[in-house]
Every structure is written in structure tokens, then in C-alpha cells.
Design a protein around this motif. Structure first.
Motif, PDB file in Angstrom:
ATOM      1  N   PRO A  40       0.803  -1.231   0.000  1.00  0.00           N
ATOM      2  CA  PRO A  40       0.000   0.000   0.000  1.00  0.00           C
ATOM      3  C   PRO A  40       0.835   1.279   0.000  1.00  0.00           C
ATOM      4  O   PRO A  40       0.419   2.292  -0.571  1.00  0.00           O
ATOM      5  N   TYR A  42       0.965   3.283   2.201  1.00  0.00           N
ATOM      6  CA  TYR A  42       0.081   4.325   2.711  1.00  0.00           C
ATOM      7  C   TYR A  42       0.800   5.281   3.650  1.00  0.00           C
ATOM      8  O   TYR A  42       0.672   6.506   3.526  1.00  0.00           O
ATOM      9  N   TYR A  54      -6.814   3.655   2.036  1.00  0.00           N
ATOM     10  CA  TYR A  54      -6.032   2.587   2.664  1.00  0.00           C
ATOM     11  C   TYR A  54      -6.923   1.408   3.038  1.00  0.00           C
ATOM     12  O   TYR A  54      -6.571   0.244   2.828  1.00  0.00           O
ATOM     13  N   PHE A  57      -7.651  -1.670   0.689  1.00  0.00           N
ATOM     14  CA  PHE A  57      -6.714  -2.787   0.550  1.00  0.00           C
ATOM     15  C   PHE A  57      -7.145  -4.001   1.369  1.00  0.00           C
ATOM     16  O   PHE A  57      -6.732  -5.119   1.087  1.00  0.00           O
ATOM     17  N   GLU A  70       0.129  -5.974   6.702  1.00  0.00           N
ATOM     18  CA  GLU A  70       0.529  -5.470   5.387  1.00  0.00           C
ATOM     19  C   GLU A  70       2.046  -5.384   5.335  1.00  0.00           C
ATOM     20  O   GLU A  70       2.741  -5.422   6.350  1.00  0.00           O
TER      21      GLU A  70
END
Length: 283
Positions: A40, A42, A54, A57, A70
Motif C-alpha cells: 500500500p 500508505y 487505505y 486494501f 501489510e
């Protein structure tokens, strides 16, 4: 009531080119763990997109998965990622895999070389950070980056281990990471293979660029015998510019003080990194 059940309970924060894709692949073999396939990024480059972006995901997580995580390998070196994660997920378990910084830098260079992003020899990018790709050298200053994380998270929330140990003791690493994040380990058959290997045969760069828009359409064909046979007719191993011995030793000197600091703050034995550097393996 705000739903927070989708938020990650653990994050693999790096380092880039330290086989973090390998540990993600091993963790998602466990049916009790969910991680989104793409990184991600993020809390690094995509933070301005907001939490709802976010959250997307994790929207496909199966109900049976009781651990959510993650992996974004650039978090370790990003100057703001640690503070952003601490503010959002203060109790998150962190996983950090480190690789000899000389090997890591050269591997990062090779990744962008095969993409065509960099075209010059290693001397142009690995002699000093003063070039357009300072990350090649600076991302390997692990102690400098780790200090930010230790300022914000208790030491027991972070598991740190070495790329070398993945090569020699993969099952022990799977077990250690699984237990750190609160999962019972699951072992598949052979877990020593690399997930992103720079020695893999690739299509010529111009052809890869031409076919890039079709990447998602072609992905389901990977593994099909006819498709793989046709691909093998064109794919070739990339010929990378070698890392000269003199430059390798210069890089070792560049990292020497940071390695000493890392040893002191992490308790890791980094003697292998401090000895005269052997030839950098492909990865």
C-alpha cells in the motif's frame, strides 16, 4: 461506532530489497493471516490519499482470517512513516528484515537497471548519495532510520532479523515471525526460493514496456505451459554491470559506523557485515 477491525495488527516495514516479499508469501500461506498482495505504501508515499483509500486494501479479507497485516518495505527509511504509524496504530507489531547494506544497495540498483530507470554503471550511483537516486545508499543506513522507530515504539513490538538467516534457517524465521505477530506457524514444502530474483529471465526491456498496459490481462496466463513456452523463446537473463571490488570496499567503509551503531542498539551480531565484503550475490 467506528469499525477498526480492518486495521493491520502487524506491518512488515522493510528493508527494501531484503526479501520482504519472501516473508509476506510465507505468512499468507497461513489461513489465519490476511495481507493485501500489493504494497500500500500508505504511511509513506500515499498518505495524502486518506484512510478510506487505505481501507480498500483490506476489504476482501476473509472472515476466517483473524490476523491482518501489510507489507510496505519503504516504511523503514521514510522520514514520516514511523510517526504516522505510531499515531494511527500504536500497538501494531512490527517486522523488520535487514540485509547487508552493500548487497542491498547493489540489488536496489539492479532492480532499477532492469526497469531501464537507471542506465549508467554502479559507480554513477553507489559512490556517493549525491545523485538522483540517493536511496541506493541512504536506505541502508539502518541505525539512523531505526532510531526514529525506537523513539516511538517499545522494543518488544519489533522483531528484527537478517536476510542471511532467511537463507540458512528459513523455517526458524517463519516460526519467529509468526509467533511475534501472534500466529501459529504454518510451513509449506520448500521455503528457500526467492520471490523476486534478479537472475530470473525477463523479456527485453522495449518489449516489456510495450506490453506493460496488458500486464493485468496476461497475469492469469502465467504458469500456462503454452504461454511459458512462448515466453521462454524471448526471455533472457539481464546482464548487469558488475560491482567493482574497489567500489564495494568504499561502500563498506561508508556503512561501517552505522553498522556499529546498529549492533549496539539492536543486539544483533553483524560480524558478517563488517568482514571484508565477498562478491555480492544476485538478488
Amino acid at each position: 461506532m467506528i469499525d477498526r477491525t480492518w486495521r493491520p495488527q502487524f506491518i512488515v516495514i522493510g528493508a527494501v530489497k531484503a526479501a520482504t516479499t519472501w516473508i509476506q508469501a510465507r505468512l499468507v500461506e497461513n489461513p489465519a493471516i490476511f495481507m493485501p498482495p500489493p504494497e500500500p505504501h500508505y504511511f509513506s508515499s500515499e498518505f495524502e490519499r486518506g484512510e478510506e483509500w487505505y481501507r480498500a486494501f483490506f476489504q476482501d479479507r476473509p472472515g476466517a482470517a483473524h490476523l491482518i497485516g501489510e507489507k510496505s518495505a519503504d516504511y523503514l527509511a521514510h522520514p514520516l512513516a514511523a510517526r504516522r504509524i505510531a499515531a494511527t496504530l500504536p500497538d501494531v507489531k512490527l517486522v523488520l528484515q535487514l540485509r547487508n547494506p552493500v548487497e542491498r544497495a547493489y540489488s536496489d540498483y539492479k532492480m532499477l537497471y532492469r526497469r531501464g530507470t537507471v542506465k549508467g554503471p554502479p559507480e554513477d550511483y553507489l559512490t556517493t548519495p549525491d545523485n538522483p537516486f540517493a536511496r541506493f545508499l541512504e536506505d541502508g543506513l539502518y541505525a539512523r532510520h531505526l532510531a526514529r522507530w525506537f523513539d516511538l515504539f517499545p522494543r518488544e513490538q519489533m522483531l528484527i532479523y537478517l536476510y542471511d538467516d532467511v537463507i540458512t534457517h528459513p523455517h526458524a524465521i517463519i516460526e519467529a515471525v509468526s509467533r511475534h505477530i501472534g500466529a501459529e506457524p504454518v510451513f509449506e514444502a520448500d521455503r528457500t526460493a526467492r520471490e523476486n530474483n534478479s537472475r530470473s529471465a525477463l523479456l527485453p526491456l522495449p518489449l516489456r514496456k510495450a506490453l506493460a498496459p496488458l500486464k493485468s490481462s496476461v497475469r492469469p496466463l502465467r504458469g500456462n505451459p503454452v504461454f511459458e513456452s512462448m515466453r521462454s523463446l524471448l526471455a533472457r537473463e539481464v546482464a548487469y554491470p558488475p560491482l567493482p571490488p574497489a567500489l564495494r570496499e568504499r561502500m563498506r567503509d561508508f556503512y561501517s559506523r552505522d553498522i556499529e551503531s546498529l549492533e549496539a542498539m539492536s543486539g544483533l551480531d553483524l560480524a558478517r557485515w563488517k568482514s571484508p565484503t565477498r562478491a555480492v550475490p544476485a538478488a
